[in-house]
Design a protein around this motif. Structure first.
Motif, mmCIF file in Angstrom:
data_model
loop_
_atom_site.group_PDB
_atom_site.id
_atom_site.type_symbol
_atom_site.label_atom_id
_atom_site.label_comp_id
_atom_site.label_asym_id
_atom_site.label_seq_id
_atom_site.Cartn_x
_atom_site.Cartn_y
_atom_site.Cartn_z
ATOM 1 N N LYS A 188 -74.117 10.711 -4.552
ATOM 2 C CA LYS A 188 -73.237 11.270 -5.572
ATOM 3 C C LYS A 188 -72.141 10.278 -5.983
ATOM 4 O O LYS A 188 -71.717 10.247 -7.114
ATOM 5 N N SER A 189 -71.644 9.465 -5.043
ATOM 6 C CA SER A 189 -70.536 8.570 -5.364
ATOM 7 C C SER A 189 -70.952 7.467 -6.343
ATOM 8 O O SER A 189 -70.160 7.024 -7.141
ATOM 9 N N GLY A 190 -72.193 7.009 -6.291
ATOM 10 C CA GLY A 190 -72.647 5.947 -7.186
ATOM 11 C C GLY A 190 -72.590 6.345 -8.651
ATOM 12 O O GLY A 190 -71.954 5.677 -9.451
ATOM 13 N N VAL A 227 -58.790 -1.798 -14.600
ATOM 14 C CA VAL A 227 -59.270 -0.458 -14.232
ATOM 15 C C VAL A 227 -60.685 -0.545 -13.675
ATOM 16 O O VAL A 227 -61.016 0.107 -12.678
ATOM 17 N N LEU A 228 -61.530 -1.352 -14.296
ATOM 18 C CA LEU A 228 -62.901 -1.519 -13.802
ATOM 19 C C LEU A 228 -62.917 -2.112 -12.401
ATOM 20 O O LEU A 228 -63.710 -1.698 -11.552
ATOM 21 N N LYS A 229 -62.019 -3.054 -12.145
ATOM 22 C CA LYS A 229 -61.934 -3.645 -10.809
ATOM 23 C C LYS A 229 -61.460 -2.612 -9.790
ATOM 24 O O LYS A 229 -61.946 -2.576 -8.661
ATOM 25 N N LEU A 230 -60.523 -1.756 -10.181
ATOM 26 C CA LEU A 230 -60.071 -0.687 -9.287
ATOM 27 C C LEU A 230 -61.206 0.285 -8.968
ATOM 28 O O LEU A 230 -61.325 0.759 -7.833
ATOM 29 N N ILE A 231 -62.020 0.575 -9.966
ATOM 30 C CA ILE A 231 -63.169 1.442 -9.736
ATOM 31 C C ILE A 231 -64.121 0.788 -8.736
ATOM 32 O O ILE A 231 -64.636 1.445 -7.831
ATOM 33 N N GLU A 232 -64.341 -0.510 -8.888
ATOM 34 C CA GLU A 232 -65.203 -1.252 -7.951
ATOM 35 C C GLU A 232 -64.621 -1.213 -6.540
ATOM 36 O O GLU A 232 -65.346 -0.982 -5.572
ATOM 37 N N ILE A 233 -63.327 -1.450 -6.422
ATOM 38 C CA ILE A 233 -62.672 -1.432 -5.111
ATOM 39 C C ILE A 233 -62.806 -0.046 -4.493
ATOM 40 O O ILE A 233 -63.117 0.093 -3.318
ATOM 41 N N SER A 234 -62.592 0.971 -5.301
ATOM 42 C CA SER A 234 -62.708 2.350 -4.819
ATOM 43 C C SER A 234 -64.125 2.633 -4.336
ATOM 44 O O SER A 234 -64.325 3.241 -3.287
ATOM 45 N N ARG A 235 -65.103 2.183 -5.099
ATOM 46 C CA ARG A 235 -66.502 2.403 -4.725
ATOM 47 C C ARG A 235 -66.835 1.660 -3.435
ATOM 48 O O ARG A 235 -67.467 2.205 -2.540
ATOM 49 N N ASN A 236 -66.383 0.417 -3.346
ATOM 50 C CA ASN A 236 -66.682 -0.382 -2.141
ATOM 51 C C ASN A 236 -66.003 0.188 -0.903
ATOM 52 O O ASN A 236 -66.594 0.204 0.168
#
Length: 115
Positions: free
Chosen positions: A8-10, A99-108
């Motif tokens: 679900k997170s992806g 913002v996109l980088k924050l989303i990536e950090i959050s996902r990782n």
């Protein structure tokens, strides 16, 4: 955590990234129209041009007055190079990238907590 949470997170992160790209794309297109209309001296009384100026002005307000606009008067039209529009295009693109980088950090970080 179960496998359903991992799957679900992806898609949620992907959707968030798509929204950021979409909003940035719309803003950049609107700014490009404004820049071209100002450069070519479009009639501000035209409904479409007036709408474009009104919509984009909201997003340009923080950048107004940073640099003066370059104005060239022709026989029938006035050409304006608004540096604030160019600056806004760059700043909003950098903000979207952040913002996109924050989303990536959050996902990782979310994925590392699961494993």
């Amino acid at each position: 955590m179960d496998e359903g949470t991992v799957r679900k997170s992806g898609p949620e992160h992907l959707k968030a990234k798509q929204i950021v790209y979409y909003v940035l794309g719309v803003l950049e297109v609107l700014f490009t129209f404004r820049l071209i209309f100002k450069l070519l001296g479009a009639n501000p009384q035209s409904p479409f041009v007036s709408l474009m100026y009104a919509v984009t002005q909201v997003f340009l307000a923080p950048f107004s007055g940073i640099f003066p606009s370059a104005v060239t008067k022709g026989l029938e039209t006035q050409s304006v190079l608004e540096s604030s529009t160019i600056i806004a295009m760059i700043v909003y693109a950098v903000l979207a990238w952040g913002v996109l980088k924050l989303i990536e950090i959050s996902r990782n970080s979310h994925n590392s907590e699961i494993h």
